[in-house]
Design a protein around this motif. Structure first.
Motif, short mmCIF file in Angstrom:
data_model
loop_
_atom_site.label_atom_id
_atom_site.label_comp_id
_atom_site.label_asym_id
_atom_site.label_seq_id
_atom_site.Cartn_x
_atom_site.Cartn_y
_atom_site.Cartn_z
N GLY A 38 0.81 -1.21 0.00
CA GLY A 38 0.00 0.00 0.00
C GLY A 38 0.85 1.26 0.00
O GLY A 38 1.93 1.31 0.59
N THR A 39 0.33 2.29 -0.65
CA THR A 39 1.00 3.59 -0.66
C THR A 39 0.44 4.45 0.47
O THR A 39 -0.63 4.14 1.02
CB THR A 39 0.75 4.32 -1.99
OG1 THR A 39 -0.66 4.61 -2.11
CG2 THR A 39 1.21 3.49 -3.19
N ALA A 40 1.13 5.51 0.78
CA ALA A 40 0.65 6.43 1.82
C ALA A 40 -0.73 6.96 1.45
O ALA A 40 -1.61 7.06 2.31
CB ALA A 40 1.64 7.57 2.03
N ASP A 41 -0.94 7.29 0.20
CA ASP A 41 -2.25 7.80 -0.23
C ASP A 41 -3.34 6.76 -0.03
O ASP A 41 -4.46 7.09 0.37
CB ASP A 41 -2.21 8.25 -1.70
CG ASP A 41 -1.42 9.52 -1.90
OD1 ASP A 41 -1.24 10.29 -0.93
OD2 ASP A 41 -0.97 9.76 -3.04
N ILE A 58 3.70 4.74 8.21
CA ILE A 58 3.57 3.31 7.92
C ILE A 58 4.53 2.91 6.81
O ILE A 58 5.27 1.93 6.92
CB ILE A 58 2.11 2.94 7.54
CG1 ILE A 58 1.18 3.15 8.74
CG2 ILE A 58 2.03 1.50 7.02
CD1 ILE A 58 -0.30 3.06 8.40
N VAL A 59 4.54 3.69 5.74
CA VAL A 59 5.42 3.39 4.61
C VAL A 59 6.88 3.52 5.02
O VAL A 59 7.71 2.67 4.67
CB VAL A 59 5.09 4.31 3.41
CG1 VAL A 59 6.10 4.13 2.29
CG2 VAL A 59 3.67 4.03 2.90
N ALA A 60 7.21 4.54 5.79
CA ALA A 60 8.60 4.74 6.25
C ALA A 60 9.05 3.57 7.13
O ALA A 60 10.18 3.09 7.00
CB ALA A 60 8.72 6.06 7.00
N TYR A 61 8.17 3.12 8.01
CA TYR A 61 8.50 1.97 8.87
C TYR A 61 8.78 0.74 8.02
O TYR A 61 9.75 0.02 8.23
CB TYR A 61 7.35 1.70 9.85
CG TYR A 61 7.63 0.53 10.76
CD1 TYR A 61 8.20 0.74 12.01
CD2 TYR A 61 7.35 -0.77 10.38
CE1 TYR A 61 8.48 -0.34 12.86
CE2 TYR A 61 7.64 -1.85 11.20
CZ TYR A 61 8.20 -1.62 12.45
OH TYR A 61 8.49 -2.69 13.26
N PHE A 68 6.03 -6.14 6.60
CA PHE A 68 5.30 -6.52 7.80
C PHE A 68 5.05 -8.01 7.74
O PHE A 68 4.75 -8.56 6.68
CB PHE A 68 3.95 -5.78 7.87
CG PHE A 68 4.08 -4.31 8.13
CD1 PHE A 68 4.23 -3.82 9.42
CD2 PHE A 68 4.05 -3.40 7.09
CE1 PHE A 68 4.34 -2.47 9.68
CE2 PHE A 68 4.15 -2.03 7.32
CZ PHE A 68 4.31 -1.57 8.62
N THR A 69 5.15 -8.67 8.87
CA THR A 69 4.87 -10.11 8.91
C THR A 69 3.46 -10.40 9.39
O THR A 69 2.96 -11.50 9.23
CB THR A 69 5.89 -10.83 9.81
OG1 THR A 69 5.87 -10.24 11.11
CG2 THR A 69 7.29 -10.74 9.23
N SER A 70 2.82 -9.41 10.00
CA SER A 70 1.42 -9.54 10.40
C SER A 70 0.82 -8.14 10.53
O SER A 70 1.54 -7.16 10.70
CB SER A 70 1.27 -10.30 11.72
OG SER A 70 1.63 -9.46 12.80
N VAL A 77 4.39 1.12 14.62
CA VAL A 77 4.51 2.40 13.92
C VAL A 77 4.01 3.51 14.84
O VAL A 77 2.92 3.39 15.42
CB VAL A 77 3.68 2.38 12.61
CG1 VAL A 77 3.74 3.73 11.91
CG2 VAL A 77 4.15 1.26 11.69
N LYS A 78 4.80 4.56 14.96
CA LYS A 78 4.41 5.68 15.82
C LYS A 78 3.05 6.24 15.37
O LYS A 78 2.84 6.50 14.20
CB LYS A 78 5.47 6.78 15.76
CG LYS A 78 5.18 7.92 16.69
CD LYS A 78 6.28 8.96 16.67
CE LYS A 78 5.88 10.08 17.63
NZ LYS A 78 6.89 11.09 17.75
#
Length: 102
Positions: A38-41, A58-61, A68-70, A77-78
């Motif tokens: 998924g993209t940030a948008d 989310i994308v930066a993380y 992500f594994t789950s 994510v902050k």
């Protein structure tokens, strides 16, 4: 007359872009968004309580830590807590290929 045509053309173009974004959001909402692609948008458009800043986090993380594994890993994510995750759980997924690799 030229000014009117320019404004009309600009308005039509804006409407087309808006409608295409709405349509793509509806299509994505029909199936859960894979948080590994998924993209940030897309995150901002689909997830309740996620604006552009959290979506970019989310994308930066993901870029810094790998896939992500789950879905539960999103709480790392902050700005993403358990309540926000639970509210959006039905809207997101991790691809089966990633889950099978574990």
């Amino acid at each position: 007359m030229k000014t009117l045509l320019k404004k009309l053309g600009s308005s039509i173009a804006h409407c087309v872009v808006t409608l295409s974004l709405c349509f793509s959001t509806l299509l994505m909402a029909a199936s859960p968004l894979d948080i590994n692609i998924g993209t940030a948008d897309q995150f901002a458009a689909i997830m309740s309580g996620v604006g552009q800043k959290k979506a970019e986090a989310i994308v930066a993380y993901r870029e810094a830590n790998g896939p992500f594994t789950s879905v539960d890993q999103l709480v790392e994510v902050k700005g993403i807590g358990q309540a926000l995750l639970q509210r959006n759980r039905a809207l997101i997924q991790v691809s089966e290929a990633i889950e099978e690799m574990q």
